[in-house]
Write a protein that holds these residues in place. Structure first.
Motif, short mmCIF file in Angstrom:
data_model
loop_
_atom_site.label_atom_id
_atom_site.label_comp_id
_atom_site.label_asym_id
_atom_site.label_seq_id
_atom_site.Cartn_x
_atom_site.Cartn_y
_atom_site.Cartn_z
N VAL A 214 60.56 54.08 17.36
CA VAL A 214 59.16 53.81 17.67
C VAL A 214 58.40 53.43 16.42
CG1 VAL A 214 57.02 54.90 18.40
CG2 VAL A 214 59.11 55.33 19.64
N GLY A 215 57.48 52.50 16.57
CA GLY A 215 56.59 52.17 15.47
C GLY A 215 56.91 50.81 14.88
N ARG A 216 56.28 50.53 13.76
CA ARG A 216 56.42 49.23 13.13
C ARG A 216 56.68 49.40 11.66
NH1 ARG A 216 51.36 46.60 15.80
NH2 ARG A 216 52.14 46.23 17.90
N VAL A 253 63.16 65.52 13.94
CA VAL A 253 62.16 66.59 14.06
C VAL A 253 61.93 67.22 12.69
CG1 VAL A 253 61.74 68.88 15.03
CG2 VAL A 253 62.64 67.06 16.49
N ASP A 258 54.87 64.21 12.63
CA ASP A 258 54.39 63.61 13.87
C ASP A 258 55.61 63.24 14.73
OD1 ASP A 258 55.32 61.76 12.11
OD2 ASP A 258 53.84 60.23 12.60
N THR A 259 55.34 62.80 15.94
CA THR A 259 56.45 62.48 16.84
C THR A 259 57.07 61.14 16.48
OG1 THR A 259 55.50 63.75 18.64
CG2 THR A 259 57.08 62.06 19.23
N PHE A 261 60.36 59.02 17.63
CA PHE A 261 61.60 59.01 18.40
C PHE A 261 62.22 57.65 18.41
CE2 PHE A 261 58.44 58.70 21.97
CZ PHE A 261 58.85 57.49 22.50
N THR A 263 64.91 55.25 20.87
CA THR A 263 65.79 55.11 22.01
C THR A 263 67.13 54.57 21.49
OG1 THR A 263 65.25 52.83 22.60
CG2 THR A 263 63.79 54.55 23.45
N MET A 304 66.80 62.20 26.94
CA MET A 304 65.56 61.72 26.37
C MET A 304 65.84 61.00 25.05
SD MET A 304 62.57 64.32 27.41
CE MET A 304 63.48 65.83 27.24
N PRO A 305 64.84 60.26 24.55
CA PRO A 305 65.06 59.54 23.29
C PRO A 305 65.45 60.49 22.15
CG PRO A 305 63.07 58.75 24.36
CD PRO A 305 63.53 59.94 25.14
N GLY A 307 65.19 62.48 18.94
CA GLY A 307 63.98 63.02 18.32
C GLY A 307 63.23 63.93 19.28
N ILE A 308 63.63 63.94 20.55
CA ILE A 308 63.07 64.86 21.54
C ILE A 308 64.25 65.66 22.07
CG2 ILE A 308 61.77 65.10 23.67
CD1 ILE A 308 60.67 62.28 23.16
N GLU A 309 64.29 66.92 21.70
CA GLU A 309 65.42 67.77 22.08
C GLU A 309 65.63 67.72 23.58
OE1 GLU A 309 67.47 69.74 20.38
OE2 GLU A 309 66.64 69.61 18.34
N ASP A 310 66.84 67.46 24.00
CA ASP A 310 67.15 67.42 25.42
C ASP A 310 68.40 68.24 25.66
OD1 ASP A 310 67.62 66.89 28.05
OD2 ASP A 310 67.25 64.73 27.89
#
Lengths: 416, 120
Positions: A214-216, A253, A258-259, A261, A263, A304-305, A307-310
């Motif tokens: 995510v992001g640029r 994490v 900040d978040t 993540f 994919t 989940m992507p 960076g998000i614990e699943d």
């Protein structure tokens, strides 16, 4: 070709290999020419630019610079595209164009000009030229790590810091073994956002990864780099795709408040059995192509992507058939839009892949054309990274990535 | 220019519950508008956020990251984040990223507010 000539070729290879220990990128072109002079040959090294639009001559002291040659619509471009050697057509110009690869990664072409006495119609002559071009291809790759001169020749404009970071992390765009060809492409190459890819070929296992952070800019590039490094660390230690994904979660994490993540699809293909194990962390589903048709989207293994614990553990399985193709992509491919809002979409992606494969193109050329189609589809400059990875579980497909003489190559040479 | 892509209107509907209605397009450039509105609500003691997406026509990964960020921050305490009224273009992106597994989704704002309102 007689024995004396064969020995002269061997000497030339030996001189290039032996001499290269102390070379910098600037020494490559003159060094190769010094070694082939007694064969009555003169070479010019052409490198493909990062956007894979034109071939650019590596400059050589005392030699006038040459204009770039387009990959589309020129003979040298065709040699590069198809990894297929070809003689220059016109009478009196005693010339061969030979693909230059680093193993199976396309680097450019090597142009050979021959003096009057050289038998350039001899098939063995072409094979020797291809052999030397392969050595030069390896040297381009290794000297490029040593100095900036190689990369300077391959750039048409400056790279963003995020691109500088990412390109040093990625493996070669194309790697083949007898059983598989893996190729990838990432655009826009000078301003990468958060896309990345990785693979590893070890014995009968191909590990595959495509990811989109995510992001640029550098912000996204850093997240991509952290995820990639965490995944590699676990893979090197023998961990499977599930544990690789968990390690990326933990690293993202831990490193960022900040978040952040990403994919991703993480996969492992058994090249003996065709068994594919994969997890999909919120990423577009890989496409399974068979006989040029979409068999299905591999929609299982979802979590989940990164960076998000699943905690959900679900590694999906699929069994490939020989000659199957696996196409992985980031949403920058399918979400590319025209000014009128028309999405590039999966159907167009599959159609174009089928068309290029049907034309017998090697994997990296299919991807080059797909990536350019995505860029051309958009009205302005690309708004998102577009990454593609094509995996061909096929020996014939793998052989297409190895330099070879074209259909008319070496036999009915026109300038006899 | 980016400010006009997204507008956010805040309503305080109950103790601790705020509805943030987002209209327009939510992306890497415009997300600050929603982030600021959420910050103001949280600061004012409204830690149960209902984000009304009925008028949101587009959301990219920058928007998704903001939802996850707010979810993490609120659930670290006793707060919550609820998403309501997702339109197809937004729902597709959210489902594609599998984020429906952590973010509570509701068809309407009313249902979301009901779920968010503390009982007893």
């Amino acid at each position: 070709m007689d024995e004396a000539q064969r020995l002269r070729w061997l000497d030339a290879l030996r001189e290039v290999l032996g001499g290269s220990s102390f070379w910098t990128p600037e020494d490559l072109a003159p060094g190769v020419n010094a070694a082939v002079a007694r064969l009555g040959l003169r070479t010019r090294i052409w490198l493909v630019d990062h956007e894979q639009i034109a071939l650019r001559a590596l400059s050589e002291p005392g030699r006038p610079p040459a204009e770039p040659l387009p990959v589309d619509g020129s003979l040298p471009g065709r040699v590069f595209a198809r990894v297929e050697s070809a003689p220059a057509g016109s009478e009196g110009r005693r010339r061969w164009w030979v693909p230059m690869v680093d193993s199976t990664d396309r680097i450019g072409v090597l142009e050979y000009g021959a003096a009057a006495g050289v038998d350039i119609g001899d098939p063995e002559f072409v094979r020797q030229c291809e052999l030397l071009a392969g050595l030069v291809g390896h040297l381009v790759a290794s000297l490029g790590e040593r100095g900036d001169g190689i990369d300077r020749a391959r750039r048409t404009r400056p790279m963003s810091p995020a691109s500088e970071l990412l390109w040093r992390l990625l493996p070669p765009l194309t790697s083949s073994t007898r059983r598989v060809a893996i190729s990838a492409i990432l655009q826009p190459c000078y301003e990468v956002g958060g896309d990345g890819f990785d693979y590893a070929l070890d014995g009968a296992t191909a590990s595959l990864l495509i990811l989109d952070a995510v992001g640029r800019g550098l912000r996204a590039g850093l997240a991509c780099a952290v995820a990639l490094a965490a995944i590699r660390a676990v893979r090197h230690a023998g961990g499977d795709v599930h544990h690789q994904a968990r390690a990326a979660d933990a690293a993202l994490v831990e490193q960022f408040t900040d978040t952040r993540f990403a994919t991703a699809v993480l996969a492992e293909l058994d090249l003996e059995t065709g068994r594919l194990r994969y997890v999909n962390a919120g990423h577009p589903a890989p496409l399974l192509l068979r006989h040029g048709k979409l068999v299905r989207e591999l929609g299982a293994g979802r979590r989940m992507p990164l960076g998000i614990e699943d905690p959900a553990v679900e590694v999906a399985e699929e069994v490939l058939e020989p000659e199957d193709r696996l196409l992985l992509y980031t949403d920058g491919v399918t979400e590319a839009r025209t000014a009128g809002g028309d999405r590039f979409g999966v159907a167009r992606l599959v159609d174009l892949t089928e068309q290029h494969e049907g034309a017998g193109l090697p994997a990296p050329e299919t991807l080059r054309r797909l990536a350019h189609a995505v860029v051309d589809h958009q009205a302005g400059p690309p708004v998102d990274d577009a990454t593609l990875m094509l995996v061909q579980w096929s020996t014939p497909a793998a052989l297409k990535t190895v330099p070879h003489a074209g259909p008319n190559g070496g036999e009915d040479h026109p300038a006899s | 220019m980016t400010q006009q892509m997204l507008t956010v209107t805040t309503r305080h509907v109950a103790a601790r519950v705020a509805v943030l209605a987002a209209a327009g397009e939510l992306d890497h450039d415009s997300r600050a508008v929603l982030a600021d509105a959420a910050e103001a609500a949280l600061h004012g003691g409204h830690d149960r956020l209902v984000i009304d997406l009925t008028e949101l026509g587009f959301c990219d990964s920058g928007g998704l990251a903001l939802f996850v960020d707010l979810h993490r921050r609120t659930t670290a305490g006793t707060g919550q984040v609820h998403l309501a009224g997702l339109q197809p273009p937004v729902a597709v992106v959210l489902h594609a990223a599998n984020l429906d597994r952590i973010l509570p989704l509701h068809p309407t704002v009313e249902e979301a507010v009901r779920a968010a309102t503390p009982t007893g």
